[in-house]
Scaffold this motif. Structure first.
Motif, PDB file in Angstrom:
ATOM      1  N   THR A 194      31.342  30.862  40.147  1.00 13.49           N
ATOM      2  CA  THR A 194      32.531  31.212  40.918  1.00 13.49           C
ATOM      3  C   THR A 194      32.105  31.753  42.274  1.00 13.49           C
ATOM      4  O   THR A 194      31.069  32.401  42.391  1.00 13.49           O
ATOM      5  N   PHE A 195      32.909  31.479  43.271  1.00 10.76           N
ATOM      6  CA  PHE A 195      32.730  32.014  44.614  1.00 10.76           C
ATOM      7  C   PHE A 195      33.720  33.173  44.750  1.00 10.76           C
ATOM      8  O   PHE A 195      34.925  32.966  44.623  1.00 10.76           O
ATOM      9  N   ILE A 196      33.228  34.390  44.947  1.00  9.85           N
ATOM     10  CA  ILE A 196      34.099  35.565  45.048  1.00  9.85           C
ATOM     11  C   ILE A 196      34.266  35.925  46.518  1.00  9.85           C
ATOM     12  O   ILE A 196      33.289  36.193  47.215  1.00  9.85           O
ATOM     13  N   TYR A 197      35.517  35.913  46.978  1.00 10.82           N
ATOM     14  CA  TYR A 197      35.820  36.215  48.379  1.00 10.82           C
ATOM     15  C   TYR A 197      35.925  37.712  48.650  1.00 10.82           C
ATOM     16  O   TYR A 197      35.365  38.219  49.596  1.00 10.82           O
ATOM     17  N   ALA A 198      36.701  38.388  47.845  1.00 10.80           N
ATOM     18  CA  ALA A 198      36.989  39.795  48.122  1.00 10.80           C
ATOM     19  C   ALA A 198      37.308  40.508  46.823  1.00 10.80           C
ATOM     20  O   ALA A 198      37.672  39.886  45.825  1.00 10.80           O
ATOM     21  N   ARG A 199      37.134  41.826  46.854  1.00  8.42           N
ATOM     22  CA  ARG A 199      37.502  42.655  45.718  1.00  8.42           C
ATOM     23  C   ARG A 199      37.910  44.025  46.209  1.00  8.42           C
ATOM     24  O   ARG A 199      37.400  44.499  47.227  1.00  8.42           O
ATOM     25  N   GLU A 200      38.852  44.626  45.478  1.00  3.40           N
ATOM     26  CA  GLU A 200      39.417  45.917  45.884  1.00  3.40           C
ATOM     27  C   GLU A 200      39.639  46.802  44.659  1.00  3.40           C
ATOM     28  O   GLU A 200      39.915  46.308  43.573  1.00  3.40           O
ATOM     29  N   LEU A 201      39.531  48.109  44.883  1.00  2.00           N
ATOM     30  CA  LEU A 201      39.898  49.110  43.892  1.00  2.00           C
ATOM     31  C   LEU A 201      40.855  50.092  44.545  1.00  2.00           C
ATOM     32  O   LEU A 201      40.584  50.577  45.649  1.00  2.00           O
ATOM     33  N   SER A 202      41.954  50.385  43.889  1.00  2.00           N
ATOM     34  CA  SER A 202      42.892  51.426  44.315  1.00  2.00           C
ATOM     35  C   SER A 202      43.048  52.377  43.141  1.00  2.00           C
ATOM     36  O   SER A 202      43.377  51.948  42.023  1.00  2.00           O
ATOM     37  N   ILE A 203      42.817  53.667  43.396  1.00  2.00           N
ATOM     38  CA  ILE A 203      42.792  54.652  42.315  1.00  2.00           C
ATOM     39  C   ILE A 203      43.633  55.860  42.716  1.00  2.00           C
ATOM     40  O   ILE A 203      43.450  56.396  43.812  1.00  2.00           O
ATOM     41  N   VAL A 204      44.530  56.269  41.847  1.00  2.00           N
ATOM     42  CA  VAL A 204      45.328  57.476  42.075  1.00  2.00           C
ATOM     43  C   VAL A 204      45.028  58.441  40.930  1.00  2.00           C
ATOM     44  O   VAL A 204      45.125  58.068  39.753  1.00  2.00           O
ATOM     45  N   TYR A 205      44.651  59.672  41.277  1.00  2.00           N
ATOM     46  CA  TYR A 205      44.429  60.727  40.286  1.00  2.00           C
ATOM     47  C   TYR A 205      45.648  61.633  40.282  1.00  2.00           C
ATOM     48  O   TYR A 205      46.176  62.004  41.335  1.00  2.00           O
ATOM     49  N   THR A 206      46.083  62.014  39.094  1.00  2.00           N
ATOM     50  CA  THR A 206      47.142  62.997  38.941  1.00  2.00           C
ATOM     51  C   THR A 206      46.775  63.913  37.774  1.00  2.00           C
ATOM     52  O   THR A 206      46.226  63.443  36.773  1.00  2.00           O
ATOM     53  N   PRO A 207      47.051  65.214  37.890  1.00  2.00           N
ATOM     54  CA  PRO A 207      46.683  66.120  36.812  1.00  2.00           C
ATOM     55  C   PRO A 207      47.559  65.977  35.571  1.00  2.00           C
ATOM     56  O   PRO A 207      47.184  66.432  34.498  1.00  2.00           O
ATOM     57  N   GLN A 208      48.728  65.362  35.704  1.00  2.00           N
ATOM     58  CA  GLN A 208      49.627  65.196  34.557  1.00  2.00           C
ATOM     59  C   GLN A 208      50.020  63.749  34.429  1.00  2.00           C
ATOM     60  O   GLN A 208      50.074  63.017  35.408  1.00  2.00           O
ATOM     61  N   GLY A 209      50.305  63.339  33.215  1.00  2.00           N
ATOM     62  CA  GLY A 209      50.737  61.972  32.986  1.00  2.00           C
ATOM     63  C   GLY A 209      50.451  61.556  31.567  1.00  2.00           C
ATOM     64  O   GLY A 209      50.288  62.388  30.668  1.00  2.00           O
ATOM     65  N   SER A 210      50.367  60.263  31.351  1.00  2.00           N
ATOM     66  CA  SER A 210      49.995  59.739  30.043  1.00  2.00           C
ATOM     67  C   SER A 210      49.274  58.417  30.263  1.00  2.00           C
ATOM     68  O   SER A 210      49.493  57.735  31.263  1.00  2.00           O
ATOM     69  N   GLY A 211      48.415  58.089  29.341  1.00  2.00           N
ATOM     70  CA  GLY A 211      47.662  56.846  29.447  1.00  2.00           C
ATOM     71  C   GLY A 211      46.912  56.589  28.159  1.00  2.00           C
ATOM     72  O   GLY A 211      46.839  57.444  27.271  1.00  2.00           O
ATOM     73  N   LYS A 212      46.340  55.417  28.059  1.00  2.00           N
ATOM     74  CA  LYS A 212      45.608  55.002  26.875  1.00  2.00           C
ATOM     75  C   LYS A 212      44.152  55.418  27.019  1.00  2.00           C
ATOM     76  O   LYS A 212      43.527  55.170  28.047  1.00  2.00           O
ATOM     77  N   PHE A 267      41.971  57.337  45.962  1.00  2.00           N
ATOM     78  CA  PHE A 267      40.653  56.807  46.289  1.00  2.00           C
ATOM     79  C   PHE A 267      40.745  55.294  46.378  1.00  2.00           C
ATOM     80  O   PHE A 267      41.577  54.681  45.723  1.00  2.00           O
ATOM     81  N   GLY A 268      39.868  54.692  47.149  1.00  2.00           N
ATOM     82  CA  GLY A 268      39.878  53.242  47.242  1.00  2.00           C
ATOM     83  C   GLY A 268      38.550  52.702  47.710  1.00  2.00           C
ATOM     84  O   GLY A 268      37.718  53.420  48.264  1.00  2.00           O
ATOM     85  N   ALA A 269      38.359  51.414  47.462  1.00  2.00           N
ATOM     86  CA  ALA A 269      37.168  50.703  47.916  1.00  2.00           C
ATOM     87  C   ALA A 269      37.552  49.248  48.113  1.00  2.00           C
ATOM     88  O   ALA A 269      38.412  48.714  47.398  1.00  2.00           O
ATOM     89  N   VAL A 270      36.923  48.621  49.091  1.00  2.00           N
ATOM     90  CA  VAL A 270      37.157  47.198  49.349  1.00  2.00           C
ATOM     91  C   VAL A 270      35.861  46.577  49.833  1.00  2.00           C
ATOM     92  O   VAL A 270      35.060  47.239  50.502  1.00  2.00           O
ATOM     93  N   ASN A 271      35.650  45.333  49.463  1.00  2.00           N
ATOM     94  CA  ASN A 271      34.491  44.602  49.942  1.00  2.00           C
ATOM     95  C   ASN A 271      34.914  43.156  50.156  1.00  2.00           C
ATOM     96  O   ASN A 271      35.360  42.491  49.223  1.00  2.00           O
ATOM     97  N   THR A 272      34.779  42.680  51.387  1.00  2.00           N
ATOM     98  CA  THR A 272      35.138  41.303  51.713  1.00  2.00           C
ATOM     99  C   THR A 272      33.899  40.451  51.966  1.00  2.00           C
ATOM    100  O   THR A 272      34.022  39.322  52.435  1.00  2.00           O
TER     101      THR A 272
END
Length: 179
Positions: free
Chosen positions: A147-165, A37-42
Motif C-alpha cells: 500500500t502507498f500511504i499518503y497521510a495519517r493523523e491523530l486527534s486526541i481529547v483528554y477529559t477527566p470524566q466520561g465513560s469508555g471501553k 493533542f494531535g499529530a499529522v504526517n503527510t
C-alpha cells in the motif's frame, strides 16, 4: 469561525482574547482540565509491506486519570509498483495495547485493476486511562502486496470524566488472517 468558538466554549478552553485570572489559568493547566493533542504526517510511505502492526504515527503526552477520545485517520492508495492488490489493516495502540481485540482492526482493500484510486479510513475510540505519560499510535500492517500511504493523523481529547471501553490486554495481533 462561529463553530470553532462554540467548540471552545463547550470545552471550556480559554480563547485568545481571554483576560482570565492567574487562578483560572492554573486550573486550565491542571490534570483536571480538558486537553487536546494531535499529530499529522503527510510524508508519503511508499512500498508499505509490513506484515506486523507497525506505528505509522505516534503522539506522547501526559494526562491525569480520565478518558481519551482518539481518532486516527489514514489516506492510502494501492501501490501500483508492486504486483497484486493492497490490503491495509489499521488500528490504534494506546500505552502498548491494541484497542481492538478482533485481531485484524479496520481494513482498506485496494483492487489491482490498474485504476489508482485513493481511499481513506478512520478509527475512533474512547478509553479510560491512568494518570501518567501516554503513548498513542496509529498502527498499520499489510495483508496484501503493498500500500502507498499518503497521510495519517491523530486527534486526541483528554477529559477527566466520561465513560469508555477498557483496552483489551492484547499487545500484538496475529499475522495474516485468512477469511
Amino acid at each position: 469561525m462561529l463553530g470553532l468558538f462554540a467548540l471552545v466554549l463547550a470545552l471550556g478552553l480559554p480563547s485568545q482574547a481571554s483576560t482570565e485570572s492567574a487562578p483560572a489559568a492554573r486550573a486550565a493547566s491542571s490534570p483536571k482540565a480538558i486537553k487536546v493533542f494531535g499529530a499529522v504526517n503527510t510524508n508519503e510511505l511508499d512500498d508499505f509491506t509490513e506484515p506486523d502492526y507497525t506505528p505509522i504515527l505516534k503522539k506522547r503526552f501526559r494526562t491525569g486519570k480520565g478518558y481519551l477520545a482518539i481518532t486516527g485517520t489514514v489516506g492510502t492508495q494501492d501501490d501500483s509498483s508492486l504486483a497484486g492488490a493492497g490490503h491495509l489493516f489499521y488500528q490504534l495502540k494506546v500505552d502498548g495495547k491494541l484497542i481492538l481485540d478482533n485481531g485484524s482492526g479496520y481494513e482498506i482493500t485496494h483492487d489491482d485493476t490498474g485504476f489508482e484510486s485513493g481511499w481513506a479510513g478512520a478509527i475512533t475510540a474512547v478509553v479510560p486511562v491512568k494518570a501518567r505519560f501516554h503513548n498513542v499510535q496509529l498502527v498499520a500492517r499489510e495483508g496484501g502486496t503493498g500500500t502507498f500511504i499518503y497521510a495519517r493523523e491523530l486527534s486526541i481529547v483528554y477529559t477527566p470524566q466520561g465513560s469508555g471501553k477498557a483496552i483489551p490486554a492484547r499487545t500484538v495481533a496475529p499475522r495474516g488472517l485468512n477469511r
